[in-house]
Enzyme design. Structure first.
Site, PDB file in Angstrom:
ATOM      1  N   GLY A  22       0.779  -1.244   0.000  1.00 29.42           N
ATOM      2  CA  GLY A  22       0.000   0.000   0.000  1.00 29.42           C
ATOM      3  C   GLY A  22       0.803   1.282   0.000  1.00 29.42           C
ATOM      4  N   SER A  23       2.025   1.258  -0.545  1.00 23.28           N
ATOM      5  CA  SER A  23       2.792   2.510  -0.535  1.00 23.28           C
ATOM      6  C   SER A  23       2.214   3.518  -1.537  1.00 23.28           C
ATOM      7  CB  SER A  23       4.276   2.250  -0.793  1.00 23.28           C
ATOM      8  OG  SER A  23       4.505   1.829  -2.112  1.00 23.28           O
ATOM      9  N   ASN A  24       1.641   3.036  -2.635  1.00 25.33           N
ATOM     10  CA  ASN A  24       0.986   3.975  -3.554  1.00 25.33           C
ATOM     11  C   ASN A  24      -0.293   4.547  -2.954  1.00 25.33           C
ATOM     12  OD1 ASN A  24       2.341   4.332  -6.284  1.00 25.33           O
ATOM     13  ND2 ASN A  24       2.527   2.124  -5.954  1.00 25.33           N
TER      14      ASN A  24
ATOM     15  N   MET B 213      -3.920  -7.463  -6.678  1.00 21.31           N
ATOM     16  CA  MET B 213      -3.344  -8.614  -7.385  1.00 21.31           C
ATOM     17  C   MET B 213      -4.371  -9.600  -7.948  1.00 21.31           C
ATOM     18  SD  MET B 213      -0.309  -7.666  -7.331  1.00 21.31           S
ATOM     19  CE  MET B 213       0.660  -9.046  -7.938  1.00 21.31           C
ATOM     20  N   ARG B 214      -5.582  -9.139  -8.237  1.00 26.84           N
ATOM     21  CA  ARG B 214      -6.558  -9.999  -8.926  1.00 26.84           C
ATOM     22  C   ARG B 214      -6.853  -9.375 -10.283  1.00 26.84           C
ATOM     23  NH1 ARG B 214      -6.322 -14.420  -6.177  1.00 26.84           N
ATOM     24  NH2 ARG B 214      -8.125 -15.161  -7.336  1.00 26.84           N
TER      25      ARG B 214
ATOM     26  N   ASN C  52      -4.941   2.169 -13.181  1.00 22.98           N
ATOM     27  CA  ASN C  52      -3.956   1.231 -12.649  1.00 22.98           C
ATOM     28  C   ASN C  52      -2.590   1.897 -12.722  1.00 22.98           C
ATOM     29  OD1 ASN C  52      -2.853  -1.287 -11.741  1.00 22.98           O
ATOM     30  ND2 ASN C  52      -2.212  -1.719 -13.849  1.00 22.98           N
TER      31      ASN C  52
ATOM     32  N   HIS D 118       1.396   0.789 -13.104  1.00 23.49           N
ATOM     33  CA  HIS D 118       2.197  -0.380 -13.492  1.00 23.49           C
ATOM     34  C   HIS D 118       3.675   0.018 -13.492  1.00 23.49           C
ATOM     35  CE1 HIS D 118       3.158  -4.172 -15.377  1.00 23.49           C
ATOM     36  NE2 HIS D 118       3.928  -3.511 -16.216  1.00 23.49           N
TER      37      HIS D 118
ATOM     38  N   ALA E  33       9.267   7.133  -8.046  1.00 18.17           N
ATOM     39  CA  ALA E  33       8.600   7.834  -9.154  1.00 18.17           C
ATOM     40  C   ALA E  33       7.098   7.544  -9.150  1.00 18.17           C
ATOM     41  CB  ALA E  33       9.223   7.425 -10.486  1.00 18.17           C
ATOM     42  N   GLU E  34       6.738   6.295  -8.818  1.00 20.18           N
ATOM     43  CA  GLU E  34       5.308   5.945  -8.743  1.00 20.18           C
ATOM     44  C   GLU E  34       4.581   6.858  -7.765  1.00 20.18           C
ATOM     45  OE1 GLU E  34       4.244   1.766  -8.294  1.00 20.18           O
ATOM     46  OE2 GLU E  34       6.184   1.186  -9.107  1.00 20.18           O
TER      47      GLU E  34
HETATM   48  C1  GRF Z   1       3.679  -1.143  -7.371  1.00 23.30           C
HETATM   49  O1  GRF Z   1       4.965  -1.369  -7.875  1.00 23.30           O
HETATM   50  C2  GRF Z   1       2.685  -0.972  -8.487  1.00 23.30           C
HETATM   51  O2  GRF Z   1       3.226  -0.365  -9.608  1.00 23.30           O
HETATM   52  C3  GRF Z   1       2.314  -2.394  -8.805  1.00 23.30           C
HETATM   53  O3  GRF Z   1       2.272  -3.048  -7.562  1.00 23.30           O
HETATM   54  C4  GRF Z   1       3.138  -2.374  -6.649  1.00 23.30           C
HETATM   55  C5  GRF Z   1       2.307  -2.011  -5.464  1.00 23.30           C
HETATM   56  O4  GRF Z   1       3.071  -1.464  -4.431  1.00 23.30           O
HETATM   57  N1  GRF Z   1       1.060  -2.434  -9.532  1.00 23.30           N
HETATM   58  P1  GRF Z   1       2.352  -0.780  -3.186  1.00 23.30           P
HETATM   59  O5  GRF Z   1       1.406  -1.838  -2.611  1.00 23.30           O
HETATM   60  O6  GRF Z   1       1.626   0.414  -3.685  1.00 23.30           O
HETATM   61  O7  GRF Z   1       3.453  -0.436  -2.228  1.00 23.30           O
END
Ligand code: GRF
Length: 219
Positions: free
Chosen positions: A14-16, A93-94, A110, A112, A176-177
Protein backbone atom coordinates in the site's frame (compact mmCIF):
# COMPACT_ATOMS: atom_id res chain seq x y z
CA UNK A 1 -15.72 22.36 -5.81
CA UNK A 2 -16.45 18.89 -4.44
CA UNK A 3 -13.43 16.63 -4.38
CA UNK A 4 -13.42 13.48 -6.47
CA UNK A 5 -14.03 10.43 -4.29
CA UNK A 6 -11.42 7.71 -4.77
CA UNK A 7 -11.80 4.01 -4.06
CA UNK A 8 -8.34 2.47 -3.78
CA UNK A 9 -7.97 -1.28 -4.26
CA UNK A 10 -4.97 -2.90 -2.59
CA UNK A 11 -3.71 -6.40 -1.89
CA UNK A 12 -0.52 -5.68 0.04
CA UNK A 13 2.00 -3.04 1.10
CA UNK A 14 0.00 0.00 0.00
CA UNK A 15 2.79 2.51 -0.53
CA UNK A 16 0.99 3.97 -3.55
CA UNK A 17 -2.16 4.21 -1.46
CA UNK A 18 -0.07 6.14 1.08
CA UNK A 19 1.08 8.53 -1.65
CA UNK A 20 -2.57 9.23 -2.53
CA UNK A 21 -3.52 9.65 1.13
CA UNK A 22 -0.61 12.06 1.63
CA UNK A 23 -1.52 14.06 -1.49
CA UNK A 24 -5.14 14.28 -0.36
CA UNK A 25 -4.06 15.63 3.03
CA UNK A 26 -3.66 18.93 1.19
CA UNK A 27 -7.16 20.44 1.00
CA UNK A 28 -6.23 21.92 -2.38
CA UNK A 29 -5.80 18.42 -3.86
CA UNK A 30 -8.90 17.78 -5.99
CA UNK A 31 -9.55 14.23 -4.74
CA UNK A 32 -9.92 12.38 -1.44
CA UNK A 33 -9.62 8.70 -0.55
CA UNK A 34 -13.18 7.67 0.33
CA UNK A 35 -12.62 3.92 0.66
CA UNK A 36 -9.77 1.45 0.73
CA UNK A 37 -10.89 -1.96 -0.42
CA UNK A 38 -8.79 -5.12 -0.16
CA UNK A 39 -9.23 -8.75 -1.11
CA UNK A 40 -6.92 -9.66 1.77
CA UNK A 41 -7.68 -8.91 5.41
CA UNK A 42 -3.93 -8.86 6.19
CA UNK A 43 -3.00 -6.22 3.59
CA UNK A 44 -0.78 -3.57 5.17
CA UNK A 45 -2.63 -0.98 3.09
CA UNK A 46 -5.66 -1.44 5.36
CA UNK A 47 -3.58 -0.36 8.37
CA UNK A 48 -2.38 2.68 6.48
CA UNK A 49 -6.00 3.61 5.71
CA UNK A 50 -7.13 3.17 9.30
CA UNK A 51 -4.19 5.25 10.55
CA UNK A 52 -5.31 8.03 8.21
CA UNK A 53 -8.95 7.78 9.26
CA UNK A 54 -10.05 6.39 5.89
CA UNK A 55 -12.88 3.85 5.68
CA UNK A 56 -11.90 0.29 4.76
CA UNK A 57 -13.63 -2.81 3.46
CA UNK A 58 -12.45 -6.36 2.86
CA UNK A 59 -13.96 -8.54 0.14
CA UNK A 60 -12.07 -11.81 0.33
CA UNK A 61 -11.99 -13.54 -3.07
CA UNK A 62 -11.74 -16.91 -1.28
CA UNK A 63 -15.27 -16.40 0.04
CA UNK A 64 -16.54 -16.70 -3.57
CA UNK A 65 -14.98 -19.93 -4.88
CA UNK A 66 -15.42 -20.22 -8.62
CA UNK A 67 -17.69 -17.18 -8.71
CA UNK A 68 -15.68 -14.17 -9.81
CA UNK A 69 -18.85 -12.31 -10.78
CA UNK A 70 -20.11 -12.48 -7.18
CA UNK A 71 -16.69 -11.41 -5.82
CA UNK A 72 -16.58 -8.42 -8.14
CA UNK A 73 -20.25 -7.68 -7.51
CA UNK A 74 -19.49 -7.39 -3.79
CA UNK A 75 -16.60 -5.04 -4.50
CA UNK A 76 -18.79 -3.00 -6.83
CA UNK A 77 -21.46 -2.76 -4.10
CA UNK A 78 -18.91 -1.52 -1.56
CA UNK A 79 -17.55 1.09 -3.97
CA UNK A 80 -21.01 2.34 -4.87
CA UNK A 81 -22.11 2.43 -1.22
CA UNK A 82 -19.13 4.71 -0.56
CA UNK A 83 -20.10 6.96 -3.51
CA UNK A 84 -16.79 6.39 -5.21
CA UNK A 85 -16.21 8.34 -8.45
CA UNK A 86 -12.87 6.88 -9.51
CA UNK A 87 -11.30 3.51 -8.70
CA UNK A 88 -7.51 3.33 -8.37
CA UNK A 89 -5.80 -0.05 -8.49
CA UNK A 90 -2.68 0.14 -6.33
CA UNK A 91 -1.02 -3.23 -6.09
CA UNK A 92 -4.31 -5.09 -6.42
CA UNK A 93 -3.34 -8.61 -7.38
CA UNK A 94 -6.56 -10.00 -8.93
CA UNK A 95 -7.23 -9.69 -12.64
CA UNK A 96 -10.59 -7.95 -13.05
CA UNK A 97 -13.15 -9.37 -15.46
CA UNK A 98 -14.55 -7.45 -18.44
CA UNK A 99 -17.80 -7.06 -16.49
CA UNK A 100 -16.16 -5.01 -13.73
CA UNK A 101 -13.89 -3.14 -16.12
CA UNK A 102 -16.83 -2.10 -18.31
CA UNK A 103 -18.86 -1.06 -15.29
CA UNK A 104 -16.12 1.38 -14.34
CA UNK A 105 -15.22 2.31 -17.91
CA UNK A 106 -12.86 5.32 -17.94
CA UNK A 107 -13.25 5.53 -14.16
CA UNK A 108 -10.71 2.81 -13.34
CA UNK A 109 -6.95 3.48 -13.13
CA UNK A 110 -3.96 1.23 -12.65
CA UNK A 111 -0.32 1.94 -11.88
CA UNK A 112 2.20 -0.38 -13.49
CA UNK A 113 5.95 -0.46 -12.82
CA UNK A 114 7.20 -0.11 -16.39
CA UNK A 115 6.94 2.27 -19.31
CA UNK A 116 4.03 0.58 -21.05
CA UNK A 117 3.59 -0.95 -23.52
CA UNK A 118 6.99 -2.45 -22.60
CA UNK A 119 7.12 -5.09 -19.87
CA UNK A 120 3.50 -5.89 -19.17
CA UNK A 121 2.95 -8.41 -16.39
CA UNK A 122 5.17 -9.32 -13.44
CA UNK A 123 8.93 -9.00 -12.73
CA UNK A 124 9.20 -5.82 -14.75
CA UNK A 125 12.46 -4.64 -13.18
CA UNK A 126 14.30 -7.93 -13.76
CA UNK A 127 13.13 -7.96 -17.36
CA UNK A 128 14.14 -4.33 -17.90
CA UNK A 129 17.63 -5.15 -16.58
CA UNK A 130 17.85 -8.27 -18.74
CA UNK A 131 16.83 -6.27 -21.80
CA UNK A 132 19.52 -3.67 -21.08
CA UNK A 133 17.20 -0.69 -21.43
CA UNK A 134 18.69 2.65 -20.37
CA UNK A 135 15.35 4.15 -19.39
CA UNK A 136 12.69 2.45 -17.29
CA UNK A 137 9.78 3.83 -15.29
CA UNK A 138 6.12 3.57 -14.49
CA UNK A 139 2.75 4.24 -16.07
CA UNK A 140 -0.71 5.21 -14.88
CA UNK A 141 -3.32 4.07 -17.39
CA UNK A 142 -7.03 3.58 -17.73
CA UNK A 143 -7.94 -0.06 -17.35
CA UNK A 144 -9.20 -2.16 -20.22
CA UNK A 145 -10.04 -5.88 -20.02
CA UNK A 146 -6.59 -7.06 -21.16
CA UNK A 147 -3.94 -6.96 -18.44
CA UNK A 148 -1.80 -3.80 -18.33
CA UNK A 149 -3.50 -2.37 -21.38
CA UNK A 150 -5.47 0.82 -21.81
CA UNK A 151 -5.05 4.51 -22.59
CA UNK A 152 -1.90 5.94 -21.01
CA UNK A 153 -2.61 8.84 -18.69
CA UNK A 154 0.82 9.66 -17.29
CA UNK A 155 4.33 8.24 -17.21
CA UNK A 156 7.50 8.78 -15.22
CA UNK A 157 10.91 7.79 -16.52
CA UNK A 158 13.93 6.84 -14.43
CA UNK A 159 17.44 5.99 -15.62
CA UNK A 160 18.81 2.48 -15.38
CA UNK A 161 22.27 3.01 -13.89
CA UNK A 162 25.37 0.86 -14.17
CA UNK A 163 25.46 -1.49 -11.20
CA UNK A 164 21.69 -1.48 -10.71
CA UNK A 165 20.10 -4.65 -9.46
CA UNK A 166 16.43 -5.48 -9.26
CA UNK A 167 16.16 -3.94 -5.82
CA UNK A 168 17.85 -0.63 -6.54
CA UNK A 169 15.88 -0.22 -9.76
CA UNK A 170 12.59 -1.10 -8.06
CA UNK A 171 13.28 1.52 -5.37
CA UNK A 172 13.95 4.22 -7.94
CA UNK A 173 10.79 3.35 -9.88
CA UNK A 174 8.69 3.18 -6.72
CA UNK A 175 9.76 6.69 -5.70
CA UNK A 176 8.60 7.83 -9.15
CA UNK A 177 5.31 5.95 -8.74
CA UNK A 178 4.60 7.89 -5.58
CA UNK A 179 4.89 11.17 -7.50
CA UNK A 180 3.08 9.91 -10.59
CA UNK A 181 -0.15 8.50 -9.14
CA UNK A 182 -1.20 11.75 -7.42
CA UNK A 183 -0.29 13.70 -10.57
CA UNK A 184 -2.42 11.41 -12.75
CA UNK A 185 -5.39 11.63 -10.37
CA UNK A 186 -5.05 15.40 -10.26
CA UNK A 187 -5.11 15.67 -14.07
CA UNK A 188 -8.31 13.63 -14.26
CA UNK A 189 -9.97 15.29 -11.29
CA UNK A 190 -9.28 18.77 -12.67
CA UNK A 191 -10.72 17.75 -16.04
CA UNK A 192 -7.36 18.40 -17.71
CA UNK A 193 -7.07 14.83 -19.00
CA UNK A 194 -9.59 13.83 -21.64
CA UNK A 195 -10.00 10.25 -22.77
CA UNK A 196 -10.45 10.17 -26.52
CA UNK A 197 -11.13 6.53 -27.26
CA UNK A 198 -7.83 4.76 -26.62
CA UNK A 199 -5.69 7.86 -26.13
CA UNK A 200 -5.62 10.51 -23.45
CA UNK A 201 -5.12 14.16 -24.30
CA UNK A 202 -3.88 16.56 -21.64
CA UNK A 203 -5.13 20.14 -21.89
CA UNK A 204 -2.35 22.63 -22.27
CA UNK A 205 0.25 20.14 -23.48
CA UNK A 206 2.17 21.08 -26.58
CA UNK A 207 5.37 20.44 -28.48
CA UNK A 208 7.42 21.81 -25.59
CA UNK A 209 6.30 19.16 -23.16
CA UNK A 210 3.61 17.44 -21.19
CA UNK A 211 2.51 17.78 -17.60
CA UNK A 212 1.69 14.07 -17.70
CA UNK A 213 5.37 13.16 -18.01
CA UNK A 214 7.93 13.11 -15.21
CA UNK A 215 11.53 12.83 -16.36
CA UNK A 216 14.72 13.15 -14.35
CA UNK A 217 16.93 16.08 -15.28
CA UNK A 218 19.72 15.24 -17.70
CA UNK A 219 23.14 15.07 -16.06
C1 GRF B 1 3.68 -1.14 -7.37
O1 GRF B 1 4.96 -1.37 -7.88
C2 GRF B 1 2.69 -0.97 -8.49
O2 GRF B 1 3.23 -0.37 -9.61
C3 GRF B 1 2.31 -2.39 -8.80
O3 GRF B 1 2.27 -3.05 -7.56
C4 GRF B 1 3.14 -2.37 -6.65
C5 GRF B 1 2.31 -2.01 -5.46
O4 GRF B 1 3.07 -1.46 -4.43
N1 GRF B 1 1.06 -2.43 -9.53
P1 GRF B 1 2.35 -0.78 -3.19
O5 GRF B 1 1.41 -1.84 -2.61
O6 GRF B 1 1.63 0.41 -3.69
O7 GRF B 1 3.45 -0.44 -2.23
Amino acid sequence: MARLRLGVLVSGRGSNLQALIDAAADPAFPAEVALVLSNRADAHGLERATAAGVATAVVDHRAFPGDKRAFEGAMDDALRAANVDLVCLAGFMRLLSPWFVERWHDRLLNIHPSLLPSFKGLDTHARALAAGVRVHGCTVHLVRPAMDEGPILAQAAVPVLPGDDERSLAERVLAAEHRLYPLAVRLLAEGRARVLGERVEIDGDGPDGSTALIVPALR
